[in-house]
Write a protein that holds these residues in place. Structure first.
Motif, PDB file in Angstrom:
ATOM      1  N   LEU A 141      -0.359 -18.021  -2.572  1.00  0.00           N
ATOM      2  CA  LEU A 141      -0.568 -18.735  -3.831  1.00  0.00           C
ATOM      3  C   LEU A 141      -1.999 -18.648  -4.338  1.00  0.00           C
ATOM      4  N   GLN A 142      -2.943 -18.351  -3.468  1.00  0.00           N
ATOM      5  CA  GLN A 142      -4.350 -18.300  -3.890  1.00  0.00           C
ATOM      6  C   GLN A 142      -4.607 -17.165  -4.873  1.00  0.00           C
ATOM      7  N   GLY A 143      -3.672 -16.204  -4.963  1.00  0.00           N
ATOM      8  CA  GLY A 143      -3.884 -15.075  -5.863  1.00  0.00           C
ATOM      9  C   GLY A 143      -3.260 -15.224  -7.230  1.00  0.00           C
ATOM     10  N   LEU A 144      -2.706 -16.397  -7.553  1.00  0.00           N
ATOM     11  CA  LEU A 144      -1.995 -16.569  -8.829  1.00  0.00           C
ATOM     12  C   LEU A 144      -2.892 -16.367 -10.051  1.00  0.00           C
ATOM     13  N   GLN A 185      -9.597 -13.492   6.614  1.00  0.00           N
ATOM     14  CA  GLN A 185      -8.498 -12.634   6.151  1.00  0.00           C
ATOM     15  C   GLN A 185      -8.910 -11.176   6.226  1.00  0.00           C
ATOM     16  N   SER A 186      -7.997 -10.327   6.688  1.00  0.00           N
ATOM     17  CA  SER A 186      -8.254  -8.893   6.747  1.00  0.00           C
ATOM     18  C   SER A 186      -8.063  -8.264   5.366  1.00  0.00           C
ATOM     19  N   SER A 187      -8.472  -7.000   5.251  1.00  0.00           N
ATOM     20  CA  SER A 187      -8.297  -6.298   3.981  1.00  0.00           C
ATOM     21  C   SER A 187      -6.812  -6.118   3.650  1.00  0.00           C
ATOM     22  N   LEU A 188      -5.972  -5.892   4.670  1.00  0.00           N
ATOM     23  CA  LEU A 188      -4.534  -5.771   4.425  1.00  0.00           C
ATOM     24  C   LEU A 188      -3.947  -7.088   3.932  1.00  0.00           C
ATOM     25  N   THR A 189      -4.499  -8.216   4.402  1.00  0.00           N
ATOM     26  CA  THR A 189      -4.046  -9.518   3.906  1.00  0.00           C
ATOM     27  C   THR A 189      -4.334  -9.647   2.419  1.00  0.00           C
ATOM     28  N   ALA A 190      -5.534  -9.223   2.005  1.00  0.00           N
ATOM     29  CA  ALA A 190      -5.893  -9.271   0.583  1.00  0.00           C
ATOM     30  C   ALA A 190      -4.963  -8.393  -0.241  1.00  0.00           C
ATOM     31  N   VAL A 191      -4.634  -7.201   0.285  1.00  0.00           N
ATOM     32  CA  VAL A 191      -3.710  -6.311  -0.417  1.00  0.00           C
ATOM     33  C   VAL A 191      -2.339  -6.957  -0.534  1.00  0.00           C
ATOM     34  N   GLY A 202       0.800  -1.214   0.000  1.00  0.00           N
ATOM     35  CA  GLY A 202       0.000   0.000   0.000  1.00  0.00           C
ATOM     36  C   GLY A 202       0.834   1.267   0.000  1.00  0.00           C
ATOM     37  N   ILE A 203       1.874   1.314   0.817  1.00  0.00           N
ATOM     38  CA  ILE A 203       2.698   2.526   0.906  1.00  0.00           C
ATOM     39  C   ILE A 203       3.478   2.750  -0.379  1.00  0.00           C
ATOM     40  N   PHE A 204       3.998   1.700  -0.971  1.00  0.00           N
ATOM     41  CA  PHE A 204       4.719   1.895  -2.226  1.00  0.00           C
ATOM     42  C   PHE A 204       3.773   2.222  -3.380  1.00  0.00           C
ATOM     43  N   ALA A 205       2.501   1.866  -3.242  1.00  0.00           N
ATOM     44  CA  ALA A 205       1.513   2.342  -4.213  1.00  0.00           C
ATOM     45  C   ALA A 205       1.393   3.860  -4.124  1.00  0.00           C
ATOM     46  N   TYR A 206       1.381   4.389  -2.900  1.00  0.00           N
ATOM     47  CA  TYR A 206       1.389   5.841  -2.712  1.00  0.00           C
ATOM     48  C   TYR A 206       2.646   6.464  -3.308  1.00  0.00           C
ATOM     49  N   TYR A 227      -2.488  -9.769  -3.207  1.00  0.00           N
ATOM     50  CA  TYR A 227      -2.565  -9.177  -4.545  1.00  0.00           C
ATOM     51  C   TYR A 227      -1.238  -8.519  -4.931  1.00  0.00           C
ATOM     52  N   GLY A 228      -0.635  -7.808  -3.979  1.00  0.00           N
ATOM     53  CA  GLY A 228       0.639  -7.150  -4.256  1.00  0.00           C
ATOM     54  C   GLY A 228       1.752  -8.135  -4.550  1.00  0.00           C
TER      55      GLY A 228
END
Length: 503
Positions: free
Chosen positions: A354-357, A271-277, A46-50, A280-281
């Protein structure tokens, strides 16, 4: 040497820093995913997205503006360099101060717990240092000092990797008595285990400062000159580029900022929203091979396109470059997409990632279209109609926000990937259509479109048909990859007449 060979050689040199260097940086992914849980890696993402988004604000299109005005007849390049860098120096100081004041609410949008405001301070300082190095790097590109440019960029990446390894692997091992216990007193002075992911930002900050030191010759060869009147034409040319860049960063990074905001609670059970980020990241990193090729190409292509703009055969040259660029990227798309399981197991150390592949092939294709767009955008830069780039970029940004708003609540991070693909495809098509009116170039659009459909079909076939057994599955994927390469070679290999025409 033909113009194509000249561009290829420069791209190869820039690729030393962009590709070889980033490979070292890419090796940090298994380190991060091994050391940090997905929620912690979500903070980094998230921070490096900023940082990526705000970097456009800090430089506001002055790199491309510098190239454009430096290539105009009668321009005093030394004076131009002084004026542009002076302006950037003043604006960077102001923007860094503003960002330090706004860092707390920005971090709150990422659901980062209170008490971590220092992350915002480090983010602001990283942006400031990187902005100050932008014009010295642009000067190296303008003067065709590709080797020095590549060496400094590579030094930055190696410093970043070394510092990450030092703080995240070596220091914890020494502090825990697992390695070199005699160094414990020294490590105790340098290392604070409570910082955790903070060391990722500290490593980047130190590396950015080190990079600025390596540009000392370019910085010493600078005289402060701040006179707004001569800068007005530059700012007029640059501000559409800034909005275009901002829109581009919305398309490239805003999904990782919007994902924790618009993701419904418990969308991914447990899973929290930060976990999803974080998931995905991490998976987004697997599309980095496409991004590296595009970045290396852009470093070489931008000054190259400007230098070729007055040549009689420049449209044919631009068409040929787009063709081979697209075909090379198509090979990368097919090869990585069909073998993404292997890449994932190597670079994503924890099973939760791995679930996000599933997003990787979509993001690879999206980045391919982004590279096509960068090729096509040459027409509005050469005709000084940069406002068209702003229109396209803003249209893409609006579509990015709309699609993420619609898709994130339904598909989660898969919706982010689909939105990215749709936006970059739209931007490439729109840029091509507008270019046909204002700066016609004989691009082989239909031919390239058919190749991309064929490549996508092979990838889809490889994902939908999964033979049982590790060896059989890998043989199937390798066979599809080889089939694409053979088809490409059979149809596109240069014939003797083509070689004579391109010489």
């Amino acid at each position: 040497m033909s113009v194509a060979k000249k561009l290829a050689s420069q791209t190869a040199v820039y690729g030393v820093s962009s590709i070889v260097g980033r490979v070292f940086s890419y090796l940090l992914t298994p380190l991060y995913t091994g050391v940090f849980a997905a929620a912690e890696f979500g903070i980094v993402t998230g921070i490096f997205a900023y940082v990526s988004f705000l970097n456009v604000v800090f430089t506001y299109g002055m790199e491309t503006t510098y190239f454009r005005f430096a290539n105009r007849p009668g321009t005093d390049r030394r004076e131009l360099y002084d004026r542009v860098l002076s302006l950037l120096l003043v604006s960077t100081a102001g923007l860094t101060a503003v960002l330090l004041l706004l860092s707390k609410p920005l971090l709150a949008l990422l659901s980062i717990p209170p008490g971590n405001e220092r992350y915002g301070v480090w983010m602001a300082l990283i942006l400031g240092l990187d902005a100050l190095s932008a014009i010295p790097f642009a000067r190296l590109r303008l003067e065709n000092k590709a080797r020095k440019f590549a060496a400094i960029k590579l030094a930055n990446i190696l410093a970043t990797v070394a510092l990450n390894v030092f703080f995240l692997l070596l220091c914890p091992a020494v502090a825990g008595g697992k390695l070199l216990p005699g160094l414990q007193p020294l490590v105790a002075k340098l290392y604070d285990p409570t910082l955790g992911v903070g060391y990722v930002f500290i490593s980047t900050l130190v590396a950015s400062g080190f990079t600025l030191l390596l540009l000392w010759r370019e910085l010493l060869d600078f005289r402060f000159r701040l006179n707004l009147e001569p800068l007005r034409p530059l700012l007029k040319y640059a501000y559409p580029l800034m909005f275009m860049g901002l829109a581009g960063m919305v398309n490239e990074t805003l999904d990782r900022i919007l994902l924790p905001i618009w993701l419904p609670k418990d969308f991914y059970p447990g899973q929290s929203s930060l976990t999803a980020v974080g998931i995905y990241g991490a998976c987004y990193k697997l599309s980095i091979f496409m991004s590296l090729v595009i970045q290396a190409f852009r470093y070489a292509a931008e000054p190259f396109f400007f230098s070729q703009s007055t040549e009689k055969n420049s449209p044919a040259t631009f068409a040929m470059i787009l063709k081979w660029f697209t075909l090379c990227c198509a090979v990368i798309f097919v090869g990585i997409s069909l073998n993404v399981e292997d890449f994932g197991q190597v670079f994503l150390q924890r099973p939760e990632y791995l679930q996000g592949l599933v997003v990787v092939p979509i993001l690879l294709l999206a980045n391919l279209f982004l590279g096509v767009y960068y090729n096509l955008s040459v027409w509005f830069k050469l005709t000084d109609k940069t406002y068209y780039g702003t229109y396209i970029g803003v249209g893409g940004a609006v579509l990015t926000i709309a699609l993420n708003f619609l898709l994130i609540p339904v598909l989660g991070y898969l919706g982010c990937a689909i939105a990215t693909l749709a936006v970059y495809f739209m931007m490439a098509v729109l840029c091509w259509q507008l270019g046909e009116r204002h700066f016609p170039v004989p691009y082989p659009a239909l031919r390239l479109g058919l190749w991309l459909v064929f490549a996508s079909g092979l990838v889809a076939l490889g994902w939908w048909v999964q033979p049982a057994g590790w060896w059989l599955r890998h043989a199937w994927h390798a066979g599809l990859t080889v089939a694409f390469l053979l088809a490409l070679y059979g149809v596109e290999r240069p014939r003797p007449a083509m070689r004579v025409a391109e010489a």
